[in-house]
Write a protein that holds these residues in place. Structure first.
Motif, mmCIF file in Angstrom:
data_model
loop_
_atom_site.group_PDB
_atom_site.id
_atom_site.type_symbol
_atom_site.label_atom_id
_atom_site.label_comp_id
_atom_site.label_asym_id
_atom_site.label_seq_id
_atom_site.Cartn_x
_atom_site.Cartn_y
_atom_site.Cartn_z
ATOM 1 N N TYR A 57 6.679 27.386 9.861
ATOM 2 C CA TYR A 57 5.531 27.899 10.850
ATOM 3 C C TYR A 57 4.028 27.509 9.926
ATOM 4 O O TYR A 57 3.088 26.716 10.387
ATOM 5 C CB TYR A 57 5.480 29.459 10.836
ATOM 6 N N THR A 75 3.917 23.757 9.807
ATOM 7 C CA THR A 75 3.178 23.124 11.162
ATOM 8 C C THR A 75 1.692 23.048 10.909
ATOM 9 O O THR A 75 0.881 22.292 11.264
ATOM 10 C CB THR A 75 3.673 24.125 12.298
ATOM 11 N N THR A 76 1.036 24.211 10.495
ATOM 12 C CA THR A 76 -0.416 24.321 10.256
ATOM 13 C C THR A 76 -0.732 23.000 9.311
ATOM 14 O O THR A 76 -1.808 22.517 9.547
ATOM 15 C CB THR A 76 -0.699 25.675 9.653
ATOM 16 N N ASN A 136 7.119 28.291 16.329
ATOM 17 C CA ASN A 136 7.089 28.064 17.589
ATOM 18 C C ASN A 136 6.892 26.558 17.846
ATOM 19 O O ASN A 136 7.103 25.557 16.767
ATOM 20 C CB ASN A 136 5.911 28.719 18.059
ATOM 21 N N SER A 193 4.603 24.579 18.706
ATOM 22 C CA SER A 193 3.730 23.728 18.107
ATOM 23 C C SER A 193 4.123 23.004 16.897
ATOM 24 O O SER A 193 3.480 21.954 16.635
ATOM 25 C CB SER A 193 2.339 24.265 17.791
ATOM 26 N N PHE A 194 5.171 23.162 16.523
ATOM 27 C CA PHE A 194 5.924 22.550 15.263
ATOM 28 C C PHE A 194 6.022 21.214 15.929
ATOM 29 O O PHE A 194 5.918 19.894 15.355
ATOM 30 C CB PHE A 194 7.178 23.182 14.624
ATOM 31 N N ALA A 197 3.541 19.013 16.446
ATOM 32 C CA ALA A 197 2.721 18.482 15.073
ATOM 33 C C ALA A 197 3.518 17.325 14.813
ATOM 34 O O ALA A 197 2.966 16.432 14.248
ATOM 35 C CB ALA A 197 3.043 19.554 13.915
ATOM 36 N N ASN A 241 -1.296 26.725 16.679
ATOM 37 C CA ASN A 241 -0.114 27.467 15.794
ATOM 38 C C ASN A 241 -0.654 29.079 15.566
ATOM 39 O O ASN A 241 0.229 30.062 16.248
ATOM 40 C CB ASN A 241 0.231 26.814 14.616
ATOM 41 N N GLY A 264 0.694 31.169 18.945
ATOM 42 C CA GLY A 264 2.163 31.034 18.155
ATOM 43 C C GLY A 264 2.485 32.333 17.297
ATOM 44 O O GLY A 264 3.633 32.832 17.353
ATOM 45 N N GLU A 265 1.482 32.991 16.943
ATOM 46 C CA GLU A 265 1.817 34.037 16.175
ATOM 47 C C GLU A 265 0.967 35.360 16.482
ATOM 48 O O GLU A 265 1.541 36.367 16.770
ATOM 49 C CB GLU A 265 1.516 33.827 14.444
#
Lengths: 377, 511
Positions: free
Chosen positions: A63, A66-67, A207, A209-210, A213, A271, A275-276
């Protein structure tokens, strides 16, 4: 003399040297842990275990990664054009507006797969807008991008405080954040991806968005090495005088590269927000924009290097949190010190061990050559 | 020659697969000037870098005054009395001469003491070797010839007995070069040993006592200069017979392809660099611009090519005006049939970090042959690069190699191939053979003549007077930003030299 170091095999250049730099960073970090009277081996155990020990931990690590992939790519794209975008932090922050607007607008009416593309467009739009201004100022007025992007980080910060306390905050709430999104504003987790490897994601916000990425990383590779625009960007990054000779417009490339950089930084907001936390909070970027600089440096501005570098920093974040939890005398700030050491050795001092390694390999090469000769004779 | 200053025995050096030096043996007599010639990539620079401690030889030994020495770095080279004058000066531009000379040899922590001593020593050196230069002048304000003198003084200040000069005349005008040779003679008379690396045969003949020839990493011959000839040396260098004189037929000038009218160019400080220049270049002719470097030729080319803005004047390309005072776009000019080989291939004509094939499309990356929509057609680019490599004999024949790893001559061929193969109407060329070896020069000159014979209009700028005289159909001489005269290629060197020095031109203008 123009190339002070002889060429090394690829696996040494991209594998061994970063690993040695990393090992030294951890060694020095271990000394710091010793200084505060804790056992560095125990800290190392918690770091590794905290990052990889359970499916849930791995989920958290990825996670964070990803960011960092998004912000690392953002820095890299600008860097290829010879621009040092320090404003990833602010661009990601402002990019959040686009995500929040899409979610607040549609989350109750539409499923996530409709909201998500709109949120992507929104994050890119707002991130690019925030980078466009410094880019334009550089191109038209010659204002240095390093200075303006830093200043824009502060402006972004103030702007977001204003928006989250006055405009986007629901009436009657005391928290500086948007309302929590309904299901349409929540991205599905990648639990299935981890379960392929027999891992349980637990509460980790890992999530989809990985996957975005990874796609962005591929797109950046295509952009830089396979498109005309990328060619022009690299030409300008390496030699502005050659770019002028080739008829490449410096101001156009500056603005376009900054906007793409800002757009990538803006996508980072997807993300944490979708996502969180499922809402936009104050300070949700938490320094990821700056970590992106380190990630891009370590990954040598190449998507293939940025992804592992981002995962490494994911490990440091997740594992670091675990150390702070398990070993109370090691505070969160200590973790920042360790991260700083990694940046120092992997980024700033990356050539420290290179001469020695080059010598070792030169000697090996000679012995091999001599061997071939004696065999030949 | 029993008094040997420096001897190399069996020096061998490889870089990966490239065998740069193969079993090199060399003896240089004390108090002599020893020339080392060879094409670019022959291994001269590697050999001298080994001698100066930038690289370590894989095998072999170096003897100075008969004693084996180990030269691990430039400091070690200096301590055994070897000094180097680099092709690209290693001077701090905004320091004075004195500060540059003592840099790295300050002697004490407190500068004042050192400065007084250095000043005295510098005075002595100047007198002893007739190397006058004002110790308080700032380097960037000195002409190139004097900057080079400072480099020599730096080496002497460090008590060098053996001086290595790497392509010392590459940046000098003919009179400056003559002056340098007089200095070298003076140094020799004082007992210094000089190793002169060059690819200019004329210089070798003029100043050296002995000459060694390198080819493909090997030392192929050593000759006493008096007993050899330019022809023999050229043949030894290239390994085959070389035509030193360009053969060309009559030019058949056609329509005016490039017209420059009253062009004035100022630099960023507002200093007039090109002053009211008018000229015409017709299809099928080569117009050469002679002049000492820095008299506005570079700025003239840049303004025509659309890289530099002009203050006044007009340029017509194929009869159509070019917006030289506003935003002339180099990319648009290319489409209109202008090809430009810039003077500075390292910073302008090439991106050294690019692969060769990437440089082969620089400026033409929008061309439909190389691009599919927004994407580059990588296969087509590589194939095209390989064809050019074959046609222009670019070595090594590897389109994926980083351009920085090619020798100067081959880099220049990359630029020439790119610009010439576009089938332009007008070709403007700056310094086509700067830092290029004899074999490649012959090739480049032939190609330029071919372009002319195909009916292209060629505008050529070079500081090599020989080159201008042998290639041009008409010669314009520039001095201080103005065209001070036009001569036919039959004009003598002396006549052109006077124009270049601004002597004749002033008279002509006065009349």
């Amino acid at each position: 003399m123009s190339t002070p170091y002889a060429k090394l095999p690829g696996w040494v250049e991209y594998g061994l040297i970063p690993l040695i730099n990393l090992a030294v960073a951890f060694l020095v970090a271990g000394l710091v842990v010793l200084l505060v009277g804790e056992n560095p081996l125990e800290a190392a155990y918690h770091l590794i275990n905290g990052a990889f020990g359970r499916g849930e931990y791995i989920g958290f690590t990825l996670y964070y990664a990803t960011t960092f992939i998004f912000t690392g790519l953002a820095v890299a794209v600008a860097f290829h054009s010879g621009l040092f975008n320090i404003g990833g932090e602010g661009q990601a922050y402002v990019g959040g507006i686009g995500v929040a607007l899409a979610c607040l607008w549609l989350d109750q009416m539409m499923p996530w797969y409709v909201v998500f593309p709109l949120a992507i467009v929104g994050s890119v739009f707002f991130g690019a807008l925030w980078a466009f201004l410094p880019g334009w100022l550089q191109a038209r007025r010659g204002s240095h991008i390093v200075i303006t992007t830093i200043m824009f980080n502060f402006i972004a910060s103030s702007l977001m405080v204003y928006l989250l306390t006055r405009v986007l905050k629901p009436l009657g709430s005391m928290a500086p954040q948007t309302r929590t999104f309904a299901e349409g504003g929540q991205l599905p987790k990648l639990d299935w991806l981890l379960s392929i490897f027999g891992l349980n994601i637990g509460t980790a916000p890992f999530n989809i968005s990985f996957l975005l990425a990874l796609a962005a990383a591929f797109a950046v590779w295509v952009l830089i090495w396979r498109t005309r625009l990328g060619y022009e960007m690299r030409t300008m990054g390496h030699s502005p005088s050659a770019a002028r000779y080739a008829g490449i417009s410096e101001s156009r490339i500056t603005v376009v590269a900054m906007m793409m950089s800002g757009g990538l930084a803006g996508m980072m907001a997807l993300n944490p927000i979708m996502g969180e936390q499922f809402r936009m909070q104050l300070d949700f970027v938490q320094g990821a924009g700056f970590v992106g600089i380190a990630v891009a440096l370590m990954g040598r501005s190449h998507p293939g290097g940025i992804i592992p570098a981002a995962i490494l920093f994911g490990v440091l974040y997740q594992g670091g949190a675990e150390i702070a939890f398990e070993m109370p005398s090691i505070s969160r700030d200590m973790i920042v010190i360790i991260q700083g050491l990694v940046i120092l050795f992997a980024g700033a001092l990356e050539n420290m061990f290179r001469p020695a390694i080059t010598r070792v390999f030169a000697a090996r090469g000679q012995r091999a050559a001599a061997l071939v000769q004696t065999k030949g004779a | 020659m029993d008094n040997i200053a420096i001897e190399l025995r069996g020096i061998d050096k490889s870089f990966g697969l490239v065998h740069a030096n193969r079993n090199i043996n060399l003896k240089v007599g004390k108090g002599t000037i020893h020339g080392i010639i060879g094409e670019n990539g022959a291994g001269k620079s590697t050999l001298m870098s080994i001698l100066y401690g930038f690289y370590q030889a894989d095998r072999g030994e170096i003897l100075v005054d008969g004693k084996a020495v180990s030269i691990r770095d430039p400091n070690a080279a200096i301590s055994v009395g070897i000094g180097m004058v680099h092709q690209h000066f290693m001077l701090v531009e905004n320091f004075t001469v004195l500060e540059n000379v003592m840099l790295g040899a300050e002697d004490s922590q407190i500068l004042n003491k050192g400065i007084a001593k250095a000043r005295q020593e510098l005075k002595r050196l100047e007198k002893e070797y007739a190397l006058e230069v004002n110790p308080d002048a700032v380097i960037e304000e000195l002409p190139v010839g004097l900057q080079q003198r400072v480099e020599i003084l730096k080496a002497l200040y460090r008590r060098a007995d053996i001086l290595i000069l790497d392509e010392p005349t590459g940046v000098l005008t003919p009179p400056e070069a003559d002056h340098l040779f007089r200095i070298l003679d003076q140094l020799k008379a004082q007992g210094k040993t000089i190793i002169l690396i060059t690819h200019k045969l004329r210089e070798i003949m003029a100043v050296t006592d002995e000459v060694s020839v390198m080819r493909r990493g090997e030392m192929v011959a050593t000759r006493t200069t008096r007993e050899t000839s330019v022809e023999e040396l050229a043949e030894l260098m290239v390994g085959r017979r070389v035509l030193l004189r360009v053969e060309k037929g009559e030019s058949k000038p056609g329509d005016v392809k490039l017209a420059v009218k009253g062009l004035t160019v100022r630099d960023s400080r507002g200093v007039t660099m090109v002053d009211d220049v008018s000229l015409e270049v017709r299809a099928g002719e080569i117009v050469g611009i002679a002049g000492v470097a820095g008299n506005g030729q570079s700025e003239l080319l840049e303004a025509i090519a659309g890289i530099r803005k002009a203050a006044f004047g007009a340029v017509l390309l194929n009869g159509e005006p070019v917006d030289v005072r506003g935003h002339a776009d180099p990319a648009e000019l290319r489409e209109r049939g202008l090809a430009h080989v810039p003077e500075d291939r390292h910073h302008v004509g090439l991106v050294l970090k690019f692969e060769e094939c990437e440089n082969a499309i620089l400026g033409y990356h929008h061309d439909p042959r190389f691009a599919k929509g927004m994407f580059l057609d990588v296969d087509a680019i590589r194939k095209d690069a390989e064809e050019k490599i074959a046609k222009y004999d670019i070595r090594p024949p590897n389109a994926r190699l980083r351009t920085a790893n090619f020798s100067g001559g081959n880099q220049q061929k990359v630029v020439l191939a790119r610009e010439m193969e576009q089938d332009p109407d007008v070709l403007i060329i700056g310094q086509p053979t700067r830092g290029v070896d004899v074999g490649a020069i012959e090739f480049i000159h032939k190609r330029i003549i071919e372009m002319r014979d195909q009916g292209k209009a060629v505008l050529l700028v070079s500081v090599e007077l020989d080159e201008i005289r042998s290639l041009s159909d008409r010669i314009l001489v520039m001095f201080s930003g103005r065209v001070v005269g036009e001569r036919s290629p039959e004009a003598t060197e002396g006549e052109l030299g006077l124009l270049m020095a601004g002597v004749e031109g002033r008279k002509e203008a006065a009349e």
